[in-house]
Design an enzyme around this catalytic site. Structure first.
Site, PDB file in Angstrom:
ATOM      1  N   PRO A   1      43.587 107.600  10.340  1.00  0.00           N
ATOM      2  CA  PRO A   1      44.520 107.734  11.845  1.00  0.00           C
ATOM      3  C   PRO A   1      45.525 106.616  11.409  1.00  0.00           C
ATOM      4  CG  PRO A   1      41.766 107.531  12.102  1.00  0.00           C
ATOM      5  CD  PRO A   1      42.195 106.864  10.277  1.00  0.00           C
TER       6      PRO A   1
ATOM      7  N   GLY B   1      41.671  97.562   4.750  1.00  0.00           N
ATOM      8  CA  GLY B   1      42.208  96.603   2.977  1.00  0.00           C
ATOM      9  C   GLY B   1      41.778  97.064   1.967  1.00  0.00           C
TER      10      GLY B   1
ATOM     11  N   GLY C   1      36.409 105.910  17.610  1.00  0.00           N
ATOM     12  CA  GLY C   1      35.375 105.045  18.768  1.00  0.00           C
ATOM     13  C   GLY C   1      35.891 103.809  18.434  1.00  0.00           C
ATOM     14  N   ALA C   2      36.885 103.215  17.885  1.00  0.00           N
ATOM     15  CA  ALA C   2      37.146 102.092  17.522  1.00  0.00           C
ATOM     16  C   ALA C   2      38.774 101.067  18.042  1.00  0.00           C
ATOM     17  CB  ALA C   2      37.984 101.923  15.985  1.00  0.00           C
TER      18      ALA C   2
ATOM     19  N   TYR D   1      39.962 101.074  22.056  1.00  0.00           N
ATOM     20  CA  TYR D   1      40.389 102.217  23.082  1.00  0.00           C
ATOM     21  C   TYR D   1      38.875 102.187  24.105  1.00  0.00           C
ATOM     22  CZ  TYR D   1      44.315 104.283  20.909  1.00  0.00           C
ATOM     23  OH  TYR D   1      45.422 105.444  20.860  1.00  0.00           O
TER      24      TYR D   1
HETATM   25  C1  LIG Z   1      50.806 101.693  12.299  1.00  0.00           C
HETATM   26  C2  LIG Z   1      49.557 101.902  12.160  1.00  0.00           C
HETATM   27  C3  LIG Z   1      48.621 102.702  13.752  1.00  0.00           C
HETATM   28  C4  LIG Z   1      47.238 102.860  13.167  1.00  0.00           C
HETATM   29  N1  LIG Z   1      46.246 102.862  14.679  1.00  0.00           N
HETATM   30  C5  LIG Z   1      45.672 103.923  14.412  1.00  0.00           C
HETATM   31  C6  LIG Z   1      45.321 104.892  15.369  1.00  0.00           C
HETATM   32  O1  LIG Z   1      45.447 105.853  16.208  1.00  0.00           O
HETATM   33  N2  LIG Z   1      43.825 105.521  15.390  1.00  0.00           N
HETATM   34  C7  LIG Z   1      42.661 104.537  14.270  1.00  0.00           C
HETATM   35  O2  LIG Z   1      41.653 104.719  14.237  1.00  0.00           O
HETATM   36  N3  LIG Z   1      43.182 103.444  13.670  1.00  0.00           N
HETATM   37  C8  LIG Z   1      44.655 102.885  13.452  1.00  0.00           C
HETATM   38  N4  LIG Z   1      45.052 101.950  13.306  1.00  0.00           N
HETATM   39  C9  LIG Z   1      43.886 100.977  12.097  1.00  0.00           C
HETATM   40  C10 LIG Z   1      44.082 101.890  10.522  1.00  0.00           C
HETATM   41  O3  LIG Z   1      43.331 103.433  10.551  1.00  0.00           O
HETATM   42  C11 LIG Z   1      43.701 100.650   9.321  1.00  0.00           C
HETATM   43  O4  LIG Z   1      41.442 101.003  10.114  1.00  0.00           O
HETATM   44  C12 LIG Z   1      43.470 100.106   9.664  1.00  0.00           C
HETATM   45  O5  LIG Z   1      45.015  99.947   9.074  1.00  0.00           O
HETATM   46  C13 LIG Z   1      43.099  99.029   8.306  1.00  0.00           C
HETATM   47  O6  LIG Z   1      43.454  99.886   7.027  1.00  0.00           O
HETATM   48  P1  LIG Z   1      44.125  99.940   6.070  1.00  0.00           P
HETATM   49  O7  LIG Z   1      43.780  97.898   5.580  1.00  0.00           O
HETATM   50  O8  LIG Z   1      43.830 100.743   5.071  1.00  0.00           O
HETATM   51  O9  LIG Z   1      45.709  99.883   6.555  1.00  0.00           O
HETATM   52  C14 LIG Z   1      46.285 101.811  12.952  1.00  0.00           C
HETATM   53  C15 LIG Z   1      46.973 101.169  11.481  1.00  0.00           C
HETATM   54  C16 LIG Z   1      48.085 100.954  11.599  1.00  0.00           C
HETATM   55  C17 LIG Z   1      48.990 100.380  10.645  1.00  0.00           C
END
Ligand SMILES: Cc1cc2nc3c(=O)[nH]c(=O)nc-3n(C[C@H](O)[C@H](O)[C@H](O)COP(=O)(O)O)c2cc1C
Length: 380
Positions: free
Chosen positions: A35, A312, A187-188, A191
């Site tokens: 998300p 990551g 739930g992360a 929030y």
């Molecule tokens: C621009 C952006 C917006 C995000 N918005 C949400 C969100 O709305 N809900 C959520 O659970 N996590 C959100 N995250 C966290 C990501 O879902 C994910 O947990 C985090 O970026 C780590 O994953 P990655 O290393 O693949 O980027 C967001 C991350 C980014 C970069």
């Protein structure tokens, strides 16, 4: 030699390309779009725009798409330009998104969220933000007139908590009407649910505070409410047990027992999946030290259902994690921003494009729908 020859080999041998049966939903691969709030909803009334349908449809080759957090009520708002799922107009706007994704052969869950204390009166028509306890979460907010600091919220009454639980149920019903394939409970991060789970933010002395069971009560009441609308195998939960040192969100000796309790109780609830953020920052000198090396493995030994690993990951780590059986699916967030065809790039070894953090939350097409597909085997 055709460019897709190496891809065929990868697809045959790499775990991320194997299909996965998620309840009654068949995912063609194990690559999930995590998300992401992208703050493109500049419409009156927080109705998703046609450009959002384009954005998600561009990413439809993911095994499963999870939308960015969607507000379950007016009170749940915590940012400008983020959509909701509490009005008829919003449901119509989301119908265009789900239908665009389905037309492209994809599957999409709505992530349902409530900002709680991580909001600001400027975003709530002057009303005070509310949370479990009157404790400032110490976050920065996108308000209509720029970034502002959060303030000390008003504590929710018991009656208000029950009303918020109902709001999640209404939004879940709206998600069904809008054509989503399921919902993910947010739930992360910072929030409302983690506000209840975290001892630093939740000092309540009623049935919603004190013990891990009590702090998790709100989470499970929300899940049960959503389950009046959706089959449990269409309800996912995202948690970040590794979160530490984000404003007032600090881990305590209570954090591990709390998430242990939740993971065990989820076994009885049988959700579609548990989506977990592994440790992407250094938590080795915190009460969460045991989660530093392999948070997924830690919760794999407690939770018996489907686990989506997040945080990551690159392609090699995703394959290794699946091979070790520490997770069933892997989600990618930032890589999906700049690589709409991430699945195809993984499959034929095309280079990945870097994303531009300057455009993560900036309005319009730039950095949203204008990242090109790869120029490879003619699939673009
Ligand atoms: C621009 C952006 C917006 C995000 N918005 C949400 C969100 O709305 N809900 C959520 O659970 N996590 C959100 N995250 C966290 C990501 O879902 C994910 O947990 C985090 O970026 C780590 O994953 P990655 O290393 O693949 O980027 C967001 C991350 C980014 C970069």
């Amino acid at each position: 030699m055709p460019r897709n020859t190496p891809g065929s080999t990868r697809v045959a041998t790499e775990p991320i390309f194997t299909p996965y049966q998620l309840g009654t939903l068949t995912l063609p691969n194990r690559i999930v779009m995590s998300p992401m709030t992208r703050a493109r909803t500049t419409s009156e009334g927080r109705v998703p725009l046609p450009i959002e349908a384009v954005y998600y449809a561009q990413r439809a080759s993911a095994g499963l798409i999870l939308t960015g957090g969607i507000y379950v009520s007016r009170q749940a708002v915590g940012s400008i330009n983020v959509p909701g799922l509490y009005t008829a107009e919003q449901v119509e706007g989301w119908k265009a998104v789900t239908s665009a994704v389905h037309t492209m052969g994809g599957r999409i869950f709505a992530q349902l969220g409530h900002s709680g204390s991580v909001s600001h009166p400027d975003l709530l028509d002057g009303a005070m933000p509310t949370g479990p306890s009157p404790i400032n979460p110490l976050q920065k907010m996108f308000t209509p007139i720029g970034m502002k600091d959060t303030i000390t919220p008003r504590a929710l009454t018991n009656t208000e908590i029950k009303e918020i639980v109902k709001d999640y149920g209404t939004a879940a019903k709206n998600a069904k009407e809008a054509g989503f394939d399921g919902v993910e409970l947010h739930g992360a991060n910072t929030y409302l649910i983690p506000q209840f789970l975290n001892l630093a933010l939740n000092r309540r002395t009623d049935e919603y505070g004190g013990s891990p069971e009590n702090r998790a009560r709100f989470l499970f009441e929300v899940l049960e409410e959503i389950a009046t609308v959706w089959d449990k195998n269409r309800i996912g939960v995202k948690l970040s047990p590794t979160l530490h040192g984000v404003g007032a969100f600090v881990a305590s000796e209570e954090s591990l027992p709390t998430y242990h309790h939740i993971a065990e109780r989820l076994n009885a609830f049988t959700p579609a999946y548990l989506h977990l953020l592994r440790a992407i920052n250094d938590v080795s000198n915190s009460p969460l030290a045991v989660l530093q090396a392999n948070a997924l493995q830690h919760y794999r030994s407690i939770f018996i259902g489907t686990i989506i690993g997040n945080g990551g990951f690159d392609q090699a780590q995703a394959n290794a994690t699946l091979k070790e059986d520490d997770a069933d699916l892997i989600s990618f967030a930032r890589l999906f921003i700049s690589n709409p065809d991430l699945v195809e790039r993984f499959s034929d070894g095309s280079p990945l494009s870097p994303s531009d953090p300057q455009t993560y939350y900036r309005g319009g097409q730039e950095g949203f729908t204008d990242y090109p597909r790869r120029v490879a085997s003619g699939l673009s």
